[in-house]
Scaffold this motif. Structure first.
Motif, PDB file in Angstrom:
ATOM      1  N   TYR A  59       0.785  -1.235   0.000  1.00  0.00           N
ATOM      2  CA  TYR A  59       0.000   0.000   0.000  1.00  0.00           C
ATOM      3  C   TYR A  59       0.823   1.295   0.000  1.00  0.00           C
ATOM      4  CZ  TYR A  59      -3.952  -3.043   1.046  1.00  0.00           C
ATOM      5  OH  TYR A  59      -4.921  -4.026   0.983  1.00  0.00           O
ATOM      6  N   ALA A  60       2.071   1.253   0.448  1.00  0.00           N
ATOM      7  CA  ALA A  60       2.838   2.497   0.558  1.00  0.00           C
ATOM      8  C   ALA A  60       3.379   2.974  -0.785  1.00  0.00           C
ATOM      9  CB  ALA A  60       3.986   2.321   1.549  1.00  0.00           C
ATOM     10  N   ASN A  61       3.652   2.020  -1.692  1.00  0.00           N
ATOM     11  CA  ASN A  61       4.149   2.370  -3.030  1.00  0.00           C
ATOM     12  C   ASN A  61       5.416   3.225  -2.991  1.00  0.00           C
ATOM     13  OD1 ASN A  61       2.034   1.073  -4.504  1.00  0.00           O
ATOM     14  ND2 ASN A  61       0.681   2.779  -3.980  1.00  0.00           N
ATOM     15  N   CYS A  62       6.256   2.989  -2.008  1.00  0.00           N
ATOM     16  CA  CYS A  62       7.524   3.722  -1.983  1.00  0.00           C
ATOM     17  C   CYS A  62       8.595   2.901  -2.699  1.00  0.00           C
ATOM     18  CB  CYS A  62       7.944   4.044  -0.548  1.00  0.00           C
ATOM     19  SG  CYS A  62       8.087   2.629   0.552  1.00  0.00           S
ATOM     20  N   LYS A 104       9.691   9.977   2.960  1.00  0.00           N
ATOM     21  CA  LYS A 104       9.643  11.440   2.886  1.00  0.00           C
ATOM     22  C   LYS A 104      10.976  12.015   2.449  1.00  0.00           C
ATOM     23  CE  LYS A 104       5.944  12.625   6.135  1.00  0.00           C
ATOM     24  NZ  LYS A 104       5.588  13.400   7.352  1.00  0.00           N
ATOM     25  N   CYS A 110       5.163  10.974  -1.828  1.00  0.00           N
ATOM     26  CA  CYS A 110       4.838   9.943  -0.851  1.00  0.00           C
ATOM     27  C   CYS A 110       3.523  10.301  -0.171  1.00  0.00           C
ATOM     28  CB  CYS A 110       5.950   9.781   0.183  1.00  0.00           C
ATOM     29  SG  CYS A 110       6.145  11.165   1.314  1.00  0.00           S
ATOM     30  N   TYR A 111       2.904   9.314   0.429  1.00  0.00           N
ATOM     31  CA  TYR A 111       1.628   9.529   1.105  1.00  0.00           C
ATOM     32  C   TYR A 111       1.846  10.278   2.423  1.00  0.00           C
ATOM     33  CZ  TYR A 111      -0.317   6.160  -2.209  1.00  0.00           C
ATOM     34  OH  TYR A 111      -0.711   5.510  -3.348  1.00  0.00           O
ATOM     35  N   ASN A 112       0.770  10.870   2.914  1.00  0.00           N
ATOM     36  CA  ASN A 112       0.870  11.634   4.161  1.00  0.00           C
ATOM     37  C   ASN A 112       0.789  10.715   5.379  1.00  0.00           C
ATOM     38  OD1 ASN A 112      -1.861  11.012   4.495  1.00  0.00           O
ATOM     39  ND2 ASN A 112      -2.554  12.993   3.704  1.00  0.00           N
ATOM     40  N   TYR A 115      -2.334   8.480   5.923  1.00  0.00           N
ATOM     41  CA  TYR A 115      -2.379   7.264   5.110  1.00  0.00           C
ATOM     42  C   TYR A 115      -1.468   6.188   5.700  1.00  0.00           C
ATOM     43  CZ  TYR A 115      -2.301   4.276   0.957  1.00  0.00           C
ATOM     44  OH  TYR A 115      -2.400   3.213   0.091  1.00  0.00           O
ATOM     45  N   TYR A 116      -0.268   6.592   6.108  1.00  0.00           N
ATOM     46  CA  TYR A 116       0.650   5.628   6.722  1.00  0.00           C
ATOM     47  C   TYR A 116       0.090   5.088   8.029  1.00  0.00           C
ATOM     48  CZ  TYR A 116       4.719   5.664   3.658  1.00  0.00           C
ATOM     49  OH  TYR A 116       5.575   5.461   2.599  1.00  0.00           O
TER      50      TYR A 116
END
Length: 202
Positions: A59-62, A104, A110-112, A115-116
């Protein structure tokens, strides 16, 4: 078809699972010396470290490099906070926080925190607190040189090859009594992040 988690992240999850379980046993006689931290849960999470990291990866897609840098940040945290060893009560929160901080710093997008927090199964307020505590815990040392990055990659590669064998060479300080003496200003004058920016600009 769901994307398979890279082997290096699988190795990282395997290592952290093993270390947290070892520290559960080793730390029992030393509880009076340990500091209660914001990362410690009241009970052990039911989800395994591997499943937790699979969830983050899904889900993080980093970028994959974020996980290596998160691994480095975790080691720095343990070096600077010796009375907060990684165990089954804090490993999940430490993982989600280190990945958030790494994403970050490393990724352009990146998500906030909210979301994390959902990915990690905690509240946004707790995610905010953990991020701040983690940053202070590592002394805001976010830059990672290329040589340091490659050293930790090698450590994880050995974990993949020797999954059930302990090798002290270049192992992070999760297990070693003497912390790694990592110089942030060695022959690699550019951090990983700075190098990526230069590569993108070319």
């Amino acid at each position: 078809m769901a994307e398979t988690m890279p082997n290096v992240i699988t190795a990282m999850s395997s290592f952290l699972q093993r270390v947290s379980e070892m520290n559960d046993d080793l730390s029992r006689p030393l509880w009076e010396h340990q500091r209660i931290s914001a990362f410690s849960a009241l009970t052990k999470p039911s989800i395994s470290v591997r499943s937790y990291m699979e969830r983050i990866f899904k889900y993080a897609n980093c970028s994959d490099s974020c996980y290596i840098v998160a691994y480095i940040y975790l080691d720095r945290f343990i070096q600077k906070q010796p009375f907060v060893p990684i165990d089954s009560f804090n490993v999940h929160r430490l993982i989600i926080t280190s990945v958030l901080v790494s994403a970050k710093f490393m990724d352009d997008l990146c998500y906030n925190n909210a979301y994390y927090a959902k990915i990690g199964g905690i509240t946004t307020e707790e995610m905010n607190l953990l991020e701040l505590d983690f940053l202070f815990g590592i002394g805001f040392q976010l830059n990672v040189t290329l040589s340091t990055y490659n050293n930790y990659c090698s450590s994880l590669q050995r974990e993949m090859v020797m999954r059930n064998m302990y090798s002290p060479l270049l192992e992070p300080s999760f297990l070693t009594l003497k912390s790694l003496q990592i110089s942030l200003y060695d022959e690699d004058s550019l951090s990983i992040h700075q190098n990526n920016q230069l590569t993108t600009a070319v």
